[in-house]
Design a protein around this motif. Structure first.
Motif, short mmCIF file in Angstrom:
data_model
loop_
_atom_site.label_atom_id
_atom_site.label_comp_id
_atom_site.label_asym_id
_atom_site.label_seq_id
_atom_site.Cartn_x
_atom_site.Cartn_y
_atom_site.Cartn_z
N LYS A 150 6.73 8.89 0.48
CA LYS A 150 7.63 8.23 1.43
C LYS A 150 7.06 8.10 2.83
CE LYS A 150 10.02 12.54 2.66
NZ LYS A 150 11.33 13.23 2.73
N SER A 151 5.83 8.58 3.06
CA SER A 151 5.27 8.62 4.41
C SER A 151 3.86 8.05 4.44
CB SER A 151 5.24 10.06 4.93
OG SER A 151 6.50 10.66 4.90
N PHE A 152 3.45 7.69 5.65
CA PHE A 152 2.04 7.41 5.89
C PHE A 152 1.28 8.72 5.88
CE2 PHE A 152 2.32 3.00 7.56
CZ PHE A 152 1.12 2.51 7.09
N GLN A 153 0.09 8.71 5.35
CA GLN A 153 -0.83 9.83 5.47
C GLN A 153 -1.79 9.52 6.62
OE1 GLN A 153 -0.34 12.59 3.32
NE2 GLN A 153 1.46 11.28 3.00
N THR A 154 -2.10 10.52 7.42
CA THR A 154 -3.06 10.35 8.51
C THR A 154 -4.23 11.31 8.31
OG1 THR A 154 -2.08 12.01 9.99
CG2 THR A 154 -1.17 9.77 10.08
N ALA A 155 -5.35 10.98 8.94
CA ALA A 155 -6.54 11.83 8.87
C ALA A 155 -7.31 11.69 10.18
CB ALA A 155 -7.41 11.44 7.68
N VAL A 156 -8.25 12.60 10.41
CA VAL A 156 -9.07 12.53 11.61
C VAL A 156 -9.73 11.16 11.69
CG1 VAL A 156 -11.08 13.49 12.81
CG2 VAL A 156 -9.49 15.01 11.62
N CYS A 157 -9.58 10.52 12.83
CA CYS A 157 -10.09 9.16 13.00
C CYS A 157 -11.61 9.11 12.83
CB CYS A 157 -9.72 8.63 14.38
SG CYS A 157 -7.95 8.51 14.68
N ASP A 158 -12.07 8.19 12.03
CA ASP A 158 -13.50 7.92 11.94
C ASP A 158 -13.82 6.88 13.00
OD1 ASP A 158 -16.07 7.11 11.38
OD2 ASP A 158 -15.79 7.05 9.20
N VAL A 159 -14.18 7.35 14.20
CA VAL A 159 -14.35 6.45 15.34
C VAL A 159 -15.49 5.46 15.13
CG1 VAL A 159 -13.30 8.03 17.00
CG2 VAL A 159 -15.77 8.16 16.55
N ASP A 187 11.68 0.91 2.09
CA ASP A 187 12.72 0.58 1.12
C ASP A 187 14.09 0.86 1.73
OD1 ASP A 187 13.20 3.32 1.00
OD2 ASP A 187 12.24 3.59 -0.95
N GLU A 188 15.14 0.68 0.95
CA GLU A 188 16.50 0.84 1.47
C GLU A 188 16.79 2.25 1.97
OE1 GLU A 188 19.12 -0.50 -1.55
OE2 GLU A 188 18.61 -2.63 -1.30
N GLY A 189 16.07 3.22 1.44
CA GLY A 189 16.27 4.61 1.86
C GLY A 189 15.40 5.02 3.03
N GLY A 190 14.63 4.08 3.59
CA GLY A 190 13.76 4.39 4.71
C GLY A 190 12.44 5.01 4.31
N ARG A 191 12.14 4.99 3.01
CA ARG A 191 10.85 5.52 2.54
C ARG A 191 9.79 4.42 2.63
NH1 ARG A 191 14.78 7.55 -0.88
NH2 ARG A 191 14.59 5.68 -2.17
N LEU A 192 8.60 4.80 3.01
CA LEU A 192 7.52 3.84 3.16
C LEU A 192 6.83 3.59 1.82
CD1 LEU A 192 6.05 5.11 6.54
CD2 LEU A 192 7.24 2.95 6.15
N LYS A 193 6.53 2.33 1.58
CA LYS A 193 5.86 1.90 0.36
C LYS A 193 4.71 0.99 0.74
CE LYS A 193 9.16 3.72 -2.23
NZ LYS A 193 8.91 4.92 -3.08
N VAL A 194 3.76 0.83 -0.17
CA VAL A 194 2.67 -0.10 0.03
C VAL A 194 2.64 -1.06 -1.15
CG1 VAL A 194 0.93 1.42 -1.02
CG2 VAL A 194 0.22 -0.36 0.59
N GLU A 195 2.57 -2.36 -0.86
CA GLU A 195 2.62 -3.39 -1.88
C GLU A 195 1.68 -4.53 -1.50
OE1 GLU A 195 6.63 -4.67 -2.30
OE2 GLU A 195 7.36 -2.76 -3.08
N PRO A 196 1.38 -5.42 -2.46
CA PRO A 196 0.59 -6.61 -2.11
C PRO A 196 1.29 -7.41 -1.01
CG PRO A 196 0.70 -6.35 -4.49
CD PRO A 196 1.63 -5.33 -3.92
N CYS A 197 0.53 -7.85 -0.04
CA CYS A 197 1.12 -8.55 1.11
C CYS A 197 1.88 -9.80 0.70
CB CYS A 197 0.03 -8.90 2.12
SG CYS A 197 -0.77 -7.45 2.87
N SER A 198 1.44 -10.48 -0.36
CA SER A 198 2.13 -11.69 -0.80
C SER A 198 3.57 -11.41 -1.19
CB SER A 198 1.38 -12.32 -1.98
OG SER A 198 1.26 -11.38 -3.05
N GLN A 199 3.84 -10.24 -1.79
CA GLN A 199 5.20 -9.88 -2.17
C GLN A 199 6.06 -9.60 -0.95
OE1 GLN A 199 5.39 -6.75 -5.10
NE2 GLN A 199 3.71 -7.62 -6.33
N LEU A 200 5.47 -8.99 0.06
CA LEU A 200 6.25 -8.64 1.25
C LEU A 200 6.61 -9.87 2.06
CD1 LEU A 200 5.20 -5.80 0.43
CD2 LEU A 200 5.17 -5.27 2.87
#
Length: 348
Positions: A150-159, A187-200
């Motif tokens: 439901k969230s974005f994952q973050t990591a140390v920036c590869d500058v 989504d409707e519950g506020g959870r983050l999803k990743v999908e093909p941009c064409s669908q969005l």
């Protein structure tokens, strides 16, 4: 904490004000006439005796990290997902992440005083060596990397821009928050999803940059550039000398005096010129220019210059073969270039 603060207040000059953005320092209280971190006279005496350069010199000398990798961002902003009307918030703390990773989730956009709500461009473009290909949580070492659950994952920036998983960007025209052909949505519950941009696009999903402003560190840096041109000229000389030692002398952006920069609509940092001379709202499509013999030359194509369109408008420009005529001549004034018709462009 105390020793780190002593080093910052002794060596960072005006930039020491930035320390107050970090909770482990901002809560400290001084008693009496002496600051909580103690007397600095012994360190300052050494600094003066050695004639040490000011902190802004190092920021410019190592612009490959601080400017080109986005650590001195032109602006910070909130990212609002328009269907949920919520904004992306980094779930960790200011500073470095102890685990090397973190998460970001949707939260109310009303918390505009919460620094964890703000993001900025980060990580170099591998092709040009300039900013930027990713999105970095302000005052942290974390960049968006992917969506899990439901969230974005973050990591140390590869500058260096070497991690393709961190190539996330907001496309102003489409409103897509995307990495390649994959886009983020809620989504409707506020959870983050990743999908093909064409669908969005078909579903009408859209993100917007809101509450943008210039952060303290950038204000201080820009002020130093205005107040201390001699310091920056010295740093530029060393940058140029280092570039000449590289195999082949480096790119034009490495070797030309003043380096390369983007050209923006005067007073509007959201619109910059692309390689055809048209204003674009997507920074990834904007071109790099350099200043040479009173002309603004495009870095990606040899012998082509910015040319006015003879319509007395600073809104319309073209890219034309360099000839050095009046239509292509500019004067540099502080942070703008202007032609003889008083048509001006901001640059950075």
């Amino acid at each position: 904490g105390k020793n780190r603060a002593r080093a910052v207040y002794a060596w960072y000059g005006d930039f020491a004000e930035k320390l107050l953005h970090y909770p482990s320092f901002s809560y400290r209280v001084s008693w009496g006439s002496e600051p909580w971190y103690g007397n600095l006279s012994n360190i300052l005496a050494v600094k003066e005796r050695l004639n040490c350069r000011p902190f802004e010199w190092f920021l410019r000398r190592f612009k490959g990290l601080y400017e080109d990798a986005g650590m001195i961002p032109q602006q910070i902003f909130m990212l609002r997902e328009e269907q949920s009307k919520k904004c992306l918030r980094y779930d960790g703390w200011a500073g470095t992440a102890g685990s090397g990773s973190g998460t970001a989730s949707l939260s109310s956009c009303d918390k505009d005083e919460d620094h964890r709500m703000y993001w900025h461009l980060g990580n170099k473009q591998r092709r040009t060596g300039r900013c930027c290909t990713g999105l970095r949580a302000w005052n942290t070492d974390q960049c968006l990397q992917g969506i899990d659950g439901k969230s974005f994952q973050t990591a140390v920036c590869d500058v260096s821009g070497g991690n393709p998983m961190q190539e996330w960007s907001l496309h102003a025209k489409s409103g897509a928050l995307r990495s390649g052909d994959r886009c983020a949505r809620a989504d409707e519950g506020g959870r983050l999803k990743v999908e093909p941009c064409s669908q969005l696009r078909a579903a009408g999903s859209r993100w917007t940059k809101v509450s943008a402003w210039v952060p303290l560190e950038t204000q201080l840096y820009n002020q130093a550039r205005r107040d201390r041109p001699d310091v920056f000229a010295s740093a530029e000389q060393q940058l140029k000398a280092v570039a000449k030692t590289k195999l082949g002398g480096g790119s034009i952006c490495d070797t030309i005096d003043g380096g390369c920069f983007r050209l923006y609509r005067h007073g509007n940092w959201d619109m910059c010129l692309d390689e055809s001379g048209v204003f674009a709202g997507d920074i990834d499509t904007c071109s790099l220019f350099y200043f040479y013999e009173k002309t603004l030359r495009i870095a990606q194509v040899e012998r082509y210059c910015l040319d006015r369109s003879n319509d007395n408008s600073a809104e319309t420009w073209t890219i034309f073969l360099c000839h050095g005529g009046e239509n292509q001549q500019f004067q540099r004034h502080a942070d703008v270039f202007c032609n003889s018709a008083a048509e001006c462009l901001s640059f950075n």
